[in-house]
Design an enzyme around this catalytic site. Structure first.
Site, PDB file in Angstrom:
ATOM      1  N   ASP A 135      -7.360   2.903  -3.120  1.00 18.09           N
ATOM      2  CA  ASP A 135      -7.999   2.925  -1.804  1.00 18.09           C
ATOM      3  C   ASP A 135      -8.389   4.360  -1.481  1.00 18.09           C
ATOM      4  O   ASP A 135      -7.533   5.234  -1.340  1.00 18.09           O
ATOM      5  CB  ASP A 135      -7.039   2.379  -0.749  1.00 18.09           C
ATOM      6  N   LYS A 175      -1.243  -1.019  -4.355  1.00 14.78           N
ATOM      7  CA  LYS A 175      -2.423  -0.257  -3.937  1.00 14.78           C
ATOM      8  C   LYS A 175      -2.022   1.196  -3.742  1.00 14.78           C
ATOM      9  O   LYS A 175      -1.072   1.494  -3.011  1.00 14.78           O
ATOM     10  CB  LYS A 175      -3.020  -0.818  -2.646  1.00 14.78           C
ATOM     11  N   GLY A 195      -3.990  -4.186   5.977  1.00 15.09           N
ATOM     12  CA  GLY A 195      -2.997  -3.900   7.002  1.00 15.09           C
ATOM     13  C   GLY A 195      -3.326  -2.645   7.784  1.00 15.09           C
ATOM     14  O   GLY A 195      -4.011  -1.745   7.296  1.00 15.09           O
ATOM     15  N   LYS A 224      -9.834  -7.237   8.009  1.00 16.93           N
ATOM     16  CA  LYS A 224      -8.867  -6.807   9.016  1.00 16.93           C
ATOM     17  C   LYS A 224      -9.305  -7.410  10.340  1.00 16.93           C
ATOM     18  O   LYS A 224     -10.438  -7.181  10.787  1.00 16.93           O
ATOM     19  CB  LYS A 224      -8.797  -5.286   9.102  1.00 16.93           C
ATOM     20  N   ASP A 267     -14.225  -2.194   3.252  1.00 13.68           N
ATOM     21  CA  ASP A 267     -13.263  -2.291   4.344  1.00 13.68           C
ATOM     22  C   ASP A 267     -13.946  -1.824   5.619  1.00 13.68           C
ATOM     23  O   ASP A 267     -14.501  -2.622   6.383  1.00 13.68           O
ATOM     24  CB  ASP A 267     -12.031  -1.431   3.997  1.00 13.68           C
ATOM     25  N   SER A 300       0.852  -1.192   0.000  1.00 14.44           N
ATOM     26  CA  SER A 300       0.000   0.000   0.000  1.00 14.44           C
ATOM     27  C   SER A 300       0.886   1.240   0.000  1.00 14.44           C
ATOM     28  O   SER A 300       1.808   1.351   0.822  1.00 14.44           O
ATOM     29  CB  SER A 300      -0.906  -0.010   1.229  1.00 14.44           C
ATOM     30  N   LYS A 304      -3.220   4.978  -2.571  1.00 13.26           N
ATOM     31  CA  LYS A 304      -4.202   5.785  -1.845  1.00 13.26           C
ATOM     32  C   LYS A 304      -4.636   6.950  -2.728  1.00 13.26           C
ATOM     33  O   LYS A 304      -3.802   7.605  -3.370  1.00 13.26           O
ATOM     34  CB  LYS A 304      -3.604   6.323  -0.542  1.00 13.26           C
ATOM     35  N   GLU A 350     -11.260   0.483  -3.144  1.00 14.05           N
ATOM     36  CA  GLU A 350     -11.571   0.136  -1.756  1.00 14.05           C
ATOM     37  C   GLU A 350     -12.263   1.294  -1.044  1.00 14.05           C
ATOM     38  O   GLU A 350     -11.783   2.423  -1.055  1.00 14.05           O
ATOM     39  CB  GLU A 350     -10.271  -0.219  -1.027  1.00 14.05           C
TER      40      GLU A 350
END
Length: 369
Positions: A189, A162, A291, A263, A239, A136, A164, A214
């Site tokens: 994400d 991934k 994570g 998670k 998520d 990420s 952000k 996400e």
């Protein structure tokens, strides 16, 4: 299982690099390391994933300590435990506070596996010997910096990237990434940064061939995500919205997502994680493990749950060296060719380094059960 002592340690570790998302920047990580000791002389370990500020969810390190100290540990002291699944029922009268519950439950799962001389992966029903690893990447200062970071991570062998995103750091950035890396497995994400007013804007995501986007909408939503998913070709992954198997069931039935990120802390522990996994198997919903900038104990738990069969997408369980100058477990979590080997030693398969943990501990308390 005869537990006779629980030790809570508030630990502070400095991240190798700041990590920025749409909700803020982290430069270090405070967490609670939970050690559960039994009369057999063995110890099980868990890790709270909450952070200092209530940015990801409403829990913090301080609220976790309060819940463990004043509510959860007192309940354990009055109960008998024959299997870690019992912990969920013991904690059921306490609403929410999933991260706090998961930290204690995880330690008990580790202890249970050690007492039965099996790996935590095997105790959970894991089948994989290795897991694929993604990475990420937080929001960077420039497009050039992001592209260089992706290039470096691909050279290290990561199986999925991934990125952000947030309004103003999304379409142009993803277009640049796809131009530079047309064939990589790529996901975005959003960390709840958008609303249904952004549907037309988000439709542009479909041109990038993303594995998923996400949690684009509100942290507690499944209804609007269903409306958005109907408008997008890109699969939505939930998520923050998923705290239980019931949440997952409702989201699947509504069509709110095509992928679920698991998670352990967010859903209250490994027992609930298994329930969500089995539900997703029934409905053919692929999963991956997210994570929370975990130290080695939490990372070991993530590796164990990812060994279950339906975790078919690379997770965020990067090696220790990605986050820390020195982790609190021996050996450190290592990755080779984008893969982490699932330990087969009893319990989490890594040894918490007590001396190192004590050096990083701000405060501790011991409970005699």
């Amino acid at each position: 299982m005869e537990i006779n002592r629980i030790i809570l340690r508030q630990v502070k570790m400095e991240l190798l690099h700041p990590f920025t998302t749409s909700v803020g920047t982290e430069v270090d990580k405070d967490f609670i390391a939970v050690e559960v000791q039994s009369k057999s002389g063995l110890s099980g370990w868990g890790e709270s994933v909450s952070i200092v500020e209530p940015m990801y969810n409403e829990e913090t390190v301080q609220t976790n300590w309060h819940m463990m100290n004043d509510h959860l540990i007192p309940r354990l002291s009055k109960a008998s435990i024959s299997h870690p699944d019992d912990v969920m029922d013991i904690f059921k009268p306490v609403r929410g506070n999933f991260n706090a519950k998961a930290a204690i439950e995880g330690a008990i799962w580790d202890l249970y596996a050690k007492e039965n001389n099996v790996s935590l992966s095997k105790a959970l029903g894991g089948v994989k010997k290795q897991i694929e690893v993604g990475v990420s990447i937080g929001i960077k200062e420039s497009e050039r910096q992001l592209l260089k970071q992706i290039e470096d991570y691909l050279k290290e062998g990561y199986k999925r990237i991934k990125v952000k995103i947030m309004p103003g750091w999304d379409i142009d950035i993803l277009r640049a990434v796809r131009k530079e890396f047309p064939a990589i497995q790529l996901m975005a994400d959003a960390n709840c940064a958008y609303s249904l007013n952004d549907i037309d804007h988000m439709k542009q995501l479909d041109e990038f061939g993303l594995t998923m986007i996400e949690q684009p909408l509100a942290h507690d939503d499944i209804i609007d995500h269903a409306k958005l998913q109907a408008e997008l070709e890109t699969p939505i992954c939930l998520d923050e919205s998923i705290h239980s198997a019931e949440d997952a069931r409702k989201a699947i039935e509504l069509g709110s997502c095509k992928v679920i990120n698991l998670k352990i802390g967010r859903v209250g522990g490994l027992t609930e994680s298994k329930k969500i996994h089995d539900l997703c198997v029934q409905h053919h919903i692929p999963m991956w493990c997210g994570g929370m900038l975990e130290a080695g104990i939490g990372r070991a738990h993530n590796i164990a749950i990812t060994s279950l069969a339906n975790f078919t997408l690379p997770g965020d369980t990067a090696p220790s060296s990605h986050y820390w100058k020195q982790d609190i477990i021996d050996p450190a979590v290592e990755m080779k060719g984008g893969l982490i080997t699932v330990p087969d030693a009893p319990g989490i398969g890594y040894t918490p380094n007590i001396a190192r943990i004590e050096d990083l501990t701000i405060f501790s308390k011991t409970y005699h059960i």
